[in-house]
Design a protein around this motif. Sequence first.
Motif, PDB file in Angstrom:
ATOM      1  N   TYR A 144      45.542  40.285  33.676  1.00  0.00           N
ATOM      2  CA  TYR A 144      44.211  39.743  34.678  1.00  0.00           C
ATOM      3  C   TYR A 144      44.609  40.557  36.070  1.00  0.00           C
ATOM      4  CZ  TYR A 144      41.494  36.965  37.720  1.00  0.00           C
ATOM      5  OH  TYR A 144      40.690  36.507  38.609  1.00  0.00           O
ATOM      6  N   GLU A 145      45.668  40.659  36.628  1.00  0.00           N
ATOM      7  CA  GLU A 145      46.144  41.025  37.735  1.00  0.00           C
ATOM      8  C   GLU A 145      46.116  42.720  37.726  1.00  0.00           C
ATOM      9  OE1 GLU A 145      49.783  39.554  38.906  1.00  0.00           O
ATOM     10  OE2 GLU A 145      48.954  37.484  39.401  1.00  0.00           O
ATOM     11  N   HIS A 146      46.180  43.282  36.687  1.00  0.00           N
ATOM     12  CA  HIS A 146      46.012  44.788  36.620  1.00  0.00           C
ATOM     13  C   HIS A 146      44.590  45.286  36.679  1.00  0.00           C
ATOM     14  CE1 HIS A 146      47.362  49.072  35.312  1.00  0.00           C
ATOM     15  NE2 HIS A 146      46.115  48.805  34.494  1.00  0.00           N
ATOM     16  N   TYR A 147      43.666  44.387  36.131  1.00  0.00           N
ATOM     17  CA  TYR A 147      42.257  45.010  36.057  1.00  0.00           C
ATOM     18  C   TYR A 147      41.183  44.011  36.904  1.00  0.00           C
ATOM     19  CZ  TYR A 147      43.551  47.168  31.615  1.00  0.00           C
ATOM     20  OH  TYR A 147      43.903  47.640  30.565  1.00  0.00           O
ATOM     21  N   VAL A 148      41.583  42.890  37.532  1.00  0.00           N
ATOM     22  CA  VAL A 148      40.684  41.979  38.175  1.00  0.00           C
ATOM     23  C   VAL A 148      41.252  41.890  39.617  1.00  0.00           C
ATOM     24  CG1 VAL A 148      39.263  39.915  38.409  1.00  0.00           C
ATOM     25  CG2 VAL A 148      39.799  40.902  35.977  1.00  0.00           C
ATOM     26  N   GLU A 153      36.454  42.454  42.124  1.00  0.00           N
ATOM     27  CA  GLU A 153      36.378  44.001  41.927  1.00  0.00           C
ATOM     28  C   GLU A 153      37.196  44.600  40.769  1.00  0.00           C
ATOM     29  OE1 GLU A 153      39.554  43.476  45.111  1.00  0.00           O
ATOM     30  OE2 GLU A 153      37.726  42.411  44.400  1.00  0.00           O
ATOM     31  N   VAL A 154      36.599  45.767  39.989  1.00  0.00           N
ATOM     32  CA  VAL A 154      37.700  46.108  39.067  1.00  0.00           C
ATOM     33  C   VAL A 154      38.559  46.950  39.696  1.00  0.00           C
ATOM     34  CG1 VAL A 154      37.429  47.796  37.211  1.00  0.00           C
ATOM     35  CG2 VAL A 154      35.672  46.236  37.394  1.00  0.00           C
ATOM     36  N   LEU A 155      39.926  46.826  39.446  1.00  0.00           N
ATOM     37  CA  LEU A 155      41.140  47.554  39.797  1.00  0.00           C
ATOM     38  C   LEU A 155      41.806  48.615  39.016  1.00  0.00           C
ATOM     39  CD1 LEU A 155      43.318  44.518  40.851  1.00  0.00           C
ATOM     40  CD2 LEU A 155      41.617  45.702  42.050  1.00  0.00           C
ATOM     41  N   ALA A 156      41.298  48.617  37.827  1.00  0.00           N
ATOM     42  CA  ALA A 156      41.686  49.775  37.035  1.00  0.00           C
ATOM     43  C   ALA A 156      40.855  49.958  35.794  1.00  0.00           C
ATOM     44  CB  ALA A 156      43.126  49.502  36.151  1.00  0.00           C
ATOM     45  N   ARG A 157      40.554  51.250  35.442  1.00  0.00           N
ATOM     46  CA  ARG A 157      39.675  51.546  34.373  1.00  0.00           C
ATOM     47  C   ARG A 157      40.172  51.158  32.949  1.00  0.00           C
ATOM     48  NH1 ARG A 157      37.099  57.560  34.910  1.00  0.00           N
ATOM     49  NH2 ARG A 157      35.857  56.634  33.322  1.00  0.00           N
ATOM     50  N   GLY A 158      39.359  51.160  32.145  1.00  0.00           N
ATOM     51  CA  GLY A 158      39.634  50.986  30.610  1.00  0.00           C
ATOM     52  C   GLY A 158      39.859  49.423  30.360  1.00  0.00           C
ATOM     53  N   ALA A 163      30.536  44.003  35.404  1.00  0.00           N
ATOM     54  CA  ALA A 163      29.909  42.725  35.356  1.00  0.00           C
ATOM     55  C   ALA A 163      30.677  41.619  34.925  1.00  0.00           C
ATOM     56  CB  ALA A 163      28.697  42.896  34.067  1.00  0.00           C
ATOM     57  N   ASP A 164      31.759  41.712  34.416  1.00  0.00           N
ATOM     58  CA  ASP A 164      32.518  40.681  33.909  1.00  0.00           C
ATOM     59  C   ASP A 164      33.770  40.238  35.059  1.00  0.00           C
ATOM     60  OD1 ASP A 164      31.109  40.170  31.719  1.00  0.00           O
ATOM     61  OD2 ASP A 164      32.287  41.544  30.592  1.00  0.00           O
ATOM     62  N   ALA A 165      34.247  41.273  35.914  1.00  0.00           N
ATOM     63  CA  ALA A 165      35.179  41.011  36.863  1.00  0.00           C
ATOM     64  C   ALA A 165      34.847  39.728  37.727  1.00  0.00           C
ATOM     65  CB  ALA A 165      35.644  42.179  37.579  1.00  0.00           C
ATOM     66  N   PRO A 166      33.776  39.814  38.344  1.00  0.00           N
ATOM     67  CA  PRO A 166      33.229  38.713  38.947  1.00  0.00           C
ATOM     68  C   PRO A 166      33.347  37.377  38.611  1.00  0.00           C
ATOM     69  CG  PRO A 166      31.808  40.694  39.542  1.00  0.00           C
ATOM     70  CD  PRO A 166      32.608  40.857  38.424  1.00  0.00           C
ATOM     71  N   ILE A 167      33.114  37.344  37.391  1.00  0.00           N
ATOM     72  CA  ILE A 167      32.824  36.042  36.451  1.00  0.00           C
ATOM     73  C   ILE A 167      34.358  35.502  36.264  1.00  0.00           C
ATOM     74  CG2 ILE A 167      32.397  35.038  34.216  1.00  0.00           C
ATOM     75  CD1 ILE A 167      30.355  37.295  34.033  1.00  0.00           C
ATOM     76  N   LEU A 168      35.169  36.429  35.940  1.00  0.00           N
ATOM     77  CA  LEU A 168      36.464  36.131  35.786  1.00  0.00           C
ATOM     78  C   LEU A 168      37.174  35.489  37.244  1.00  0.00           C
ATOM     79  CD1 LEU A 168      37.816  38.675  33.218  1.00  0.00           C
ATOM     80  CD2 LEU A 168      37.609  36.255  33.110  1.00  0.00           C
ATOM     81  N   ALA A 169      36.769  36.193  38.119  1.00  0.00           N
ATOM     82  CA  ALA A 169      37.342  35.789  39.515  1.00  0.00           C
ATOM     83  C   ALA A 169      36.843  34.505  39.977  1.00  0.00           C
ATOM     84  CB  ALA A 169      36.920  36.801  40.320  1.00  0.00           C
ATOM     85  N   GLU A 170      35.419  34.325  39.485  1.00  0.00           N
ATOM     86  CA  GLU A 170      34.959  32.758  40.094  1.00  0.00           C
ATOM     87  C   GLU A 170      35.626  31.770  38.951  1.00  0.00           C
ATOM     88  OE1 GLU A 170      33.038  29.848  41.132  1.00  0.00           O
ATOM     89  OE2 GLU A 170      32.999  31.801  42.175  1.00  0.00           O
ATOM     90  N   VAL A 171      36.141  31.915  37.838  1.00  0.00           N
ATOM     91  CA  VAL A 171      36.900  31.070  36.890  1.00  0.00           C
ATOM     92  C   VAL A 171      38.342  30.681  37.730  1.00  0.00           C
ATOM     93  CG1 VAL A 171      38.113  30.865  35.117  1.00  0.00           C
ATOM     94  CG2 VAL A 171      35.776  31.808  34.682  1.00  0.00           C
TER      95      VAL A 171
END
Length: 286
Positions: A144-148, A153-158, A163-171
């Motif tokens: 989670y902390e590597h990508y979100v 915002e998206v922190l790393a590619r791959g 579209a999903d990073a904001p949803i996970l941040a809201e969780v």
Amino acid sequence: MNRGAAAVAGLAAVLAATLSVSRAQSLPRYEVYAVRFAHVAYGLSNLVAGAEKGPTVDIAFTVWPIKDPATGRVILVDAGFHRQKFLDSWKPLDHVTPAEALRTGLAIPPSAVTDVVLSHTHWDHADGVDLFPTARVWIQKAEYEHYVGAGGEVLARGGVDAADAPILAEVARSGRLRLVAGDDQVIAPGIRVYTGGKHTYESQYVTVTTASGTVVLASDNAYLYRNIEQGVAIAQTLDPAANVAAIARMRTLASRPGLIVPGHDPDVFTRFPRVGPNAVRLDVPR
């Protein structure tokens, strides 16, 4: 060692074994299912390292509900996808939302899902978390902390899609996110997660105790039975050697090889007994 010490050591060993058996017997005996919500042709060389180019596999997009028959609690491994951008870009066949697939396949409404365990942040596994708005969401902390980012915002590619990073941040903001601290961790009694597959930065896979033994839900740490049965790395991994080692470890964790379930193989839906539309039960021998 004198006789007294040997007797004490022997008694301790017997007590430890008895306690281990007692704990194992007290664990829930879950029912485990695979539910397909879409499928699409995909190149074999994108699934199995070193595979020939050209052949395709009609891969199954799948979620894995785990049901405690004593309480009715449902823990869902991965949440699938439903956003139009992914439907437009991938054009999957026979797509329904993962929530609808659970409802029609197993009569499981979204409200019955208490927890979602995300194997990793890729769109086809994480995009559907908002379909289960009351569930806790479990994911590896390092993943989670590597990508979100904190703001979605998206922190790393791959890894995570934009579209999903904001949803996970809201969780996370809602207090429903549970960050798992590494390998061999308990999600619930009888359900554990393991790292090392390296499909993404810190992807995880799941083991489940059932009446038929321990089931391993590999998700994308092993795409196909070919990865598992031939010990061949997936084509999309950050570390092929680590991926092969993880697959080998799965064999030691499962009660038998047939209880290791790959993430996208359509044969899952012929190797296990059908229990509903596009749904099979994984803990019942065929």
